[in-house]
Design a protein around this motif. Structure first.
Motif, PDB file in Angstrom:
ATOM      1  N   ARG A   1       0.877   3.924  -3.086  1.00  0.00           N
ATOM      2  CA  ARG A   1       0.434   5.285  -2.795  1.00  0.00           C
ATOM      3  C   ARG A   1       1.532   6.309  -3.084  1.00  0.00           C
ATOM      4  O   ARG A   1       1.273   7.385  -3.618  1.00  0.00           O
ATOM      5  CB  ARG A   1      -0.017   5.389  -1.333  1.00  0.00           C
TER       6      ARG A   1
ATOM      7  N   GLY B   1      -0.133   7.224  -6.348  1.00  0.00           N
ATOM      8  CA  GLY B   1      -1.368   7.609  -5.683  1.00  0.00           C
ATOM      9  C   GLY B   1      -1.801   9.046  -5.845  1.00  0.00           C
ATOM     10  O   GLY B   1      -2.786   9.465  -5.231  1.00  0.00           O
TER      11      GLY B   1
ATOM     12  N   TRP C   1       0.829  -1.211   0.000  1.00  0.00           N
ATOM     13  CA  TRP C   1       0.000   0.000   0.000  1.00  0.00           C
ATOM     14  C   TRP C   1       0.860   1.257   0.000  1.00  0.00           C
ATOM     15  O   TRP C   1       0.591   2.197  -0.745  1.00  0.00           O
ATOM     16  CB  TRP C   1      -0.913  -0.005   1.231  1.00  0.00           C
TER      17      TRP C   1
ATOM     18  N   TYR D   1      -5.870   4.948   3.625  1.00  0.00           N
ATOM     19  CA  TYR D   1      -6.370   4.078   2.556  1.00  0.00           C
ATOM     20  C   TYR D   1      -7.567   3.267   3.046  1.00  0.00           C
ATOM     21  O   TYR D   1      -8.580   3.142   2.340  1.00  0.00           O
ATOM     22  CB  TYR D   1      -5.259   3.155   2.067  1.00  0.00           C
TER      23      TYR D   1
END
Length: 215
Positions: free
Chosen positions: A146, A150, A142, A188
């Motif tokens: 990101r 992101g 993640w 998130y």
């Protein structure tokens, strides 16, 4: 256009079904949904009426029947390109497919010990060997997505994509089992939980009968 019918398992528990449900909802196309409750005496017979694999999810589009969550999502991306279910950028799209495939095939310790149960709250449970490593790997994914891709939105690649549909069940697990997240993971998580389609799924789960194996 031919009618779209998505056959899914119990809303509260079927992580495999949630993924194409979120992707299909994102396309904005009208579709009919058939929900088959899990662990009932007639569950297998009902699924067999719709899915050649004997499992959910399955998608019917006219005379075409598809099964497997990733295959369904890929088909939706090709059929409804304006929905942008994969990032337009070639590099971002390649990474999005990689992280999606990793979710599709990995994290067995997390899956087995923290099964999806959207409505339950089980803080501290599920911490079996291998789970911490799975959680760390997911958070690293993640953070990488990101930071690299992101910009322009709150999701892994900015705008919502199939990658987010695949990690949405993990988000619900992290809430159920009260998994501590870093700042990126928290932001998130909150973005995924705010998806209208996930909210609708959660609300629908409230009216389902309990599934015995998860009691």
């Amino acid at each position: 256009m031919s009618e779209l019918t998505l056959i899914v398992g119990s809303k509260n528990h079927s992580s495999w079904s949630l993924r194409p449900y979120l992707a299909l909802a994102h396309t904005g196309q009208p579709f009919r949904e058939v929900v088959v409750q899990l662990d009932e005496p007639d569950t297998s017979a009902k699924i067999a009426q719709h899915s050649p694999s004997g499992r959910v999810p399955a998608l019917r589009h006219g005379a075409l029947t598809l099964w497997d969550s990733l295959a369904i999502c890929e088909y939706l991306a090709e059929t409804f390109p304006l929905a942008q279910l994969w990032p337009w950028d070639k590099e971002a799209r390649a990474v999005a497919r990689s992280v999606t495939a990793e979710m599709h095939s990995s994290f067995s310790a997390l899956r087995q010990n923290m099964p999806m149960n959207i409505l339950a709250r089980k803080p501290g449970q599920g911490r079996a060997p291998g789970v911490a490593e799975d959680i760390a790997r997911i958070q690293a994914l993640w953070n990488d997505c990101r930071s690299r891709f992101g910009q322009g939105g709150p999701f892994l690649f900015g705008a919502f994509s199939i990658a987010d549909a695949f990690y949405a069940p993990v988000v619900t697990r992290f809430v159920t089992y009260d998994v501590e997240l870093d700042a990126v993971g928290q932001a998130y998580r909150d973005a995924v939980l705010a998806l209208p389609a996930l909210k609708a799924c959660t609300e629908a789960a409230r009216s389902e009968p309990p599934v015995k194996r998860y009691l």
